[in-house]
Design a protein around this motif. Structure first.
Motif, PDB file in Angstrom:
ATOM      1  N   THR A 200     -25.087  31.103   3.626  1.00 16.68           N
ATOM      2  CA  THR A 200     -25.241  31.885   2.395  1.00 16.68           C
ATOM      3  C   THR A 200     -26.676  31.971   1.890  1.00 16.68           C
ATOM      4  OG1 THR A 200     -24.824  29.937   1.002  1.00 16.68           O
ATOM      5  CG2 THR A 200     -22.917  31.258   1.652  1.00 16.68           C
ATOM      6  N   ALA A 201     -27.540  31.072   2.349  1.00 17.23           N
ATOM      7  CA  ALA A 201     -28.910  31.017   1.819  1.00 17.23           C
ATOM      8  C   ALA A 201     -29.677  32.307   2.062  1.00 17.23           C
ATOM      9  CB  ALA A 201     -29.660  29.835   2.431  1.00 17.23           C
ATOM     10  N   GLY A 202     -29.460  32.912   3.219  1.00 17.83           N
ATOM     11  CA  GLY A 202     -30.213  34.118   3.554  1.00 17.83           C
ATOM     12  C   GLY A 202     -29.571  35.403   3.078  1.00 17.83           C
ATOM     13  N   THR A 203     -28.415  35.304   2.424  1.00 20.14           N
ATOM     14  CA  THR A 203     -27.725  36.506   1.965  1.00 20.14           C
ATOM     15  C   THR A 203     -27.432  36.432   0.474  1.00 20.14           C
ATOM     16  OG1 THR A 203     -25.630  35.494   2.682  1.00 20.14           O
ATOM     17  CG2 THR A 203     -26.711  37.011   4.217  1.00 20.14           C
ATOM     18  N   LEU A 204     -26.321  35.785   0.113  1.00 20.25           N
ATOM     19  CA  LEU A 204     -25.880  35.770  -1.278  1.00 20.25           C
ATOM     20  C   LEU A 204     -26.880  35.111  -2.209  1.00 20.25           C
ATOM     21  CD1 LEU A 204     -22.115  34.899  -0.716  1.00 20.25           C
ATOM     22  CD2 LEU A 204     -23.176  37.148  -0.898  1.00 20.25           C
ATOM     23  N   PHE A 205     -27.507  34.016  -1.764  1.00 19.53           N
ATOM     24  CA  PHE A 205     -28.442  33.309  -2.625  1.00 19.53           C
ATOM     25  C   PHE A 205     -29.782  34.033  -2.749  1.00 19.53           C
ATOM     26  CE2 PHE A 205     -25.439  29.915  -2.535  1.00 19.53           C
ATOM     27  CZ  PHE A 205     -25.691  29.162  -3.664  1.00 19.53           C
ATOM     28  N   LYS A 206     -29.977  35.090  -1.971  1.00 17.85           N
ATOM     29  CA  LYS A 206     -31.208  35.869  -2.080  1.00 17.85           C
ATOM     30  C   LYS A 206     -31.086  37.004  -3.084  1.00 17.85           C
ATOM     31  CE  LYS A 206     -33.938  35.257   2.090  1.00 17.85           C
ATOM     32  NZ  LYS A 206     -34.612  35.952   3.208  1.00 17.85           N
ATOM     33  N   SER A 207     -29.867  37.249  -3.531  1.00 22.25           N
ATOM     34  CA  SER A 207     -29.634  38.346  -4.460  1.00 22.25           C
ATOM     35  C   SER A 207     -29.523  37.820  -5.894  1.00 22.25           C
ATOM     36  CB  SER A 207     -28.347  39.090  -4.085  1.00 22.25           C
ATOM     37  OG  SER A 207     -28.004  40.024  -5.097  1.00 22.25           O
ATOM     38  N   GLU A 208     -30.541  38.070  -6.690  1.00 25.46           N
ATOM     39  CA  GLU A 208     -30.516  37.639  -8.091  1.00 25.46           C
ATOM     40  C   GLU A 208     -29.388  38.328  -8.842  1.00 25.46           C
ATOM     41  OE1 GLU A 208     -33.467  37.501 -12.013  1.00 25.46           O
ATOM     42  OE2 GLU A 208     -34.260  38.046 -10.045  1.00 25.46           O
ATOM     43  N   GLN A 209     -29.159  39.596  -8.518  1.00 32.08           N
ATOM     44  CA  GLN A 209     -28.092  40.347  -9.174  1.00 32.08           C
ATOM     45  C   GLN A 209     -26.735  39.709  -8.891  1.00 32.08           C
ATOM     46  OE1 GLN A 209     -27.555  44.324  -7.715  1.00 32.08           O
ATOM     47  NE2 GLN A 209     -25.975  44.846  -9.211  1.00 32.08           N
ATOM     48  N   PHE A 210     -26.498  39.360  -7.633  1.00 32.17           N
ATOM     49  CA  PHE A 210     -25.221  38.752  -7.279  1.00 32.17           C
ATOM     50  C   PHE A 210     -25.048  37.401  -7.971  1.00 32.17           C
ATOM     51  CE2 PHE A 210     -22.883  35.664  -4.744  1.00 32.17           C
ATOM     52  CZ  PHE A 210     -21.625  36.263  -4.734  1.00 32.17           C
ATOM     53  N   LEU A 211     -26.088  36.561  -7.931  1.00 33.78           N
ATOM     54  CA  LEU A 211     -25.987  35.232  -8.539  1.00 33.78           C
ATOM     55  C   LEU A 211     -25.758  35.327 -10.046  1.00 33.78           C
ATOM     56  CD1 LEU A 211     -28.698  33.144  -6.658  1.00 33.78           C
ATOM     57  CD2 LEU A 211     -26.215  32.908  -6.521  1.00 33.78           C
ATOM     58  N   ASN A 212     -26.435  36.263 -10.686  1.00 31.28           N
ATOM     59  CA  ASN A 212     -26.236  36.442 -12.128  1.00 31.28           C
ATOM     60  C   ASN A 212     -24.795  36.835 -12.437  1.00 31.28           C
ATOM     61  OD1 ASN A 212     -28.873  35.791 -12.738  1.00 31.28           O
ATOM     62  ND2 ASN A 212     -29.578  37.912 -12.802  1.00 31.28           N
ATOM     63  N   THR A 213     -24.246  37.718 -11.608  1.00 34.00           N
ATOM     64  CA  THR A 213     -22.864  38.146 -11.791  1.00 34.00           C
ATOM     65  C   THR A 213     -21.902  36.986 -11.539  1.00 34.00           C
ATOM     66  OG1 THR A 213     -23.411  40.396 -11.101  1.00 34.00           O
ATOM     67  CG2 THR A 213     -21.084  39.766 -11.027  1.00 34.00           C
ATOM     68  N   TYR A 214     -22.150  36.265 -10.460  1.00 39.20           N
ATOM     69  CA  TYR A 214     -21.287  35.121 -10.114  1.00 39.20           C
ATOM     70  C   TYR A 214     -21.306  34.086 -11.235  1.00 39.20           C
ATOM     71  CZ  TYR A 214     -19.367  31.176  -7.486  1.00 39.20           C
ATOM     72  OH  TYR A 214     -18.589  30.128  -7.065  1.00 39.20           O
ATOM     73  N   ASN A 215     -22.482  33.751 -11.713  1.00 50.55           N
ATOM     74  CA  ASN A 215     -22.614  32.729 -12.755  1.00 50.55           C
ATOM     75  C   ASN A 215     -21.983  33.172 -14.071  1.00 50.55           C
ATOM     76  OD1 ASN A 215     -24.004  31.189 -10.908  1.00 50.55           O
ATOM     77  ND2 ASN A 215     -26.035  31.703 -11.711  1.00 50.55           N
ATOM     78  N   ALA A 216     -22.054  34.475 -14.351  1.00 52.77           N
ATOM     79  CA  ALA A 216     -21.475  34.990 -15.596  1.00 52.77           C
ATOM     80  C   ALA A 216     -19.948  34.930 -15.566  1.00 52.77           C
ATOM     81  CB  ALA A 216     -21.935  36.423 -15.829  1.00 52.77           C
ATOM     82  N   VAL A 217     -19.365  35.127 -14.393  1.00 52.21           N
ATOM     83  CA  VAL A 217     -17.910  35.162 -14.266  1.00 52.21           C
ATOM     84  C   VAL A 217     -17.318  33.762 -14.070  1.00 52.21           C
ATOM     85  CG1 VAL A 217     -15.999  35.991 -12.821  1.00 52.21           C
ATOM     86  CG2 VAL A 217     -17.898  37.515 -13.389  1.00 52.21           C
ATOM     87  N   ASN A 218     -18.028  32.922 -13.345  1.00 51.77           N
ATOM     88  CA  ASN A 218     -17.502  31.595 -13.028  1.00 51.77           C
ATOM     89  C   ASN A 218     -17.497  30.697 -14.273  1.00 51.77           C
ATOM     90  OD1 ASN A 218     -17.845  28.623 -12.088  1.00 51.77           O
ATOM     91  ND2 ASN A 218     -17.183  29.700 -10.250  1.00 51.77           N
ATOM     92  N   PRO A 219     -16.382  30.045 -14.591  1.00 50.73           N
ATOM     93  CA  PRO A 219     -16.320  29.188 -15.778  1.00 50.73           C
ATOM     94  C   PRO A 219     -17.369  28.082 -15.797  1.00 50.73           C
ATOM     95  CG  PRO A 219     -14.108  29.640 -15.020  1.00 50.73           C
ATOM     96  CD  PRO A 219     -15.039  30.195 -13.975  1.00 50.73           C
ATOM     97  N   ALA A 220     -17.727  27.548 -14.621  1.00 49.03           N
ATOM     98  CA  ALA A 220     -18.749  26.504 -14.570  1.00 49.03           C
ATOM     99  C   ALA A 220     -20.156  27.081 -14.716  1.00 49.03           C
ATOM    100  CB  ALA A 220     -18.650  25.732 -13.252  1.00 49.03           C
TER     101      ALA A 220
END
Length: 258
Positions: A200-220
């Motif tokens: 995931t380091a070279g894909t999902l973790f490289k996308s600030e947009q994706f991480l922001n969305t994931y963090n906003a939705v995830n309860p933790a």
């Protein structure tokens, strides 16, 4: 007080152990007292994991293995048995996540997902279960994914073959659990959500947009941290879960709840 998580005297096999969650789990097994066989295709990376395990004082072997090839798996498991005498724990961790929907992905990519994510578990288990049955003891833990039960419309997370193959892991886990419980073998599955790894380091973790969305939705409010899967792995691999059978434990910060 008895330590139900103590793995002293146990032998664990970890597939897909050259990096990421597999390497972390292999080291966690060693720290809990087990000797460990690490399997993957990249032997150079495996040797690094082996060296880390040996620093704990436990024994380790690194074996090159392609979990999609029956002869490769058969030889690898026999090597473990020849070296340690038996296998107590099998962590089926080898996996792949191929991006794409059914309208865009190739047949080759679809087959690759099922070969590694499902067939790999079948083959590894096939050559471990007979000696577990003979000894009346065994712990099999299959790494599925939270995406076995949920999907995501985000473009970077459209992975239909991943959804399907990880769902198949749950069906296989239940079937094996019912068939082999009478032999003292427990079979359970774990569903990790997003953890930083080589995959995931070279894909999902490289996308600030994706991480922001994931963090906003995830309860933790965050992805999983290194080592946060180990407690669940150890639980299902130890006598702490002696009466737990055919279960699927999601480790996702509560993401599947929303």
């Amino acid at each position: 007080m008895e330590n139900l998580f103590d793995l002293t005297g146990k032998v664990a096999v970890v597939t897909g152990a050259s990096s990421g969650l597999g390497a972390d789990a292999a080291l966690a097994y060693a720290k809990a007292g087990a000797d460990v066989a690490v399997l993957a295709r990249r032997v150079d990376k495996l040797n690094e994991v082996k060296a880390e395990i040996e620093k704990t004082g436990r024994k380790a072997i690194a074996i090159g293995c392609d979990v999609t090839n029956e002869e490769s798996v058969k030889e690898a498991m026999q090597t473990v048995i020849d070296t340690f005498g038996h296998i107590d724990i099998l962590l089926n961790n080898a996996g792949i996540a191929v991006r794409g929907g059914v309208d865009s992905m190739t047949e080759e990519d679809w087959d690759k997902s099922f070969d590694i994510n499902v067939k790999g578990i079948f083959l590894a288990s096939k050559y471990v279960i007979p000696q577990m049955k003979e000894r009346g003891y065994g712990k099999i833990v299959n790494i599925a994914s939270v995406n076995a039960v949920i999907a995501d419309k985000h473009d970077m997370f459209i992975r239909h073959s991943y959804n399907a193959s990880k769902s198949a892991v749950l069906g296989l886990t239940k079937g094996m659990a019912c068939s082999y419980a009478r032999y003292g073998i427990t079979v359970n599955a774990i569903g990790p959500a997003l953890f930083e790894s080589e995959m995931t380091a070279g894909t999902l973790f490289k996308s600030e947009q994706f991480l922001n969305t994931y963090n906003a939705v995830n309860p933790a409010g965050r992805p999983g941290n290194k080592g946060e899967l180990n407690g669940t792995v150890l639980y299902l691999s130890s006598d702490a879960s002696s009466y737990v059978q055919g279960q699927f434990i999601i480790v996702d910060g509560g993401g599947a709840l929303v």
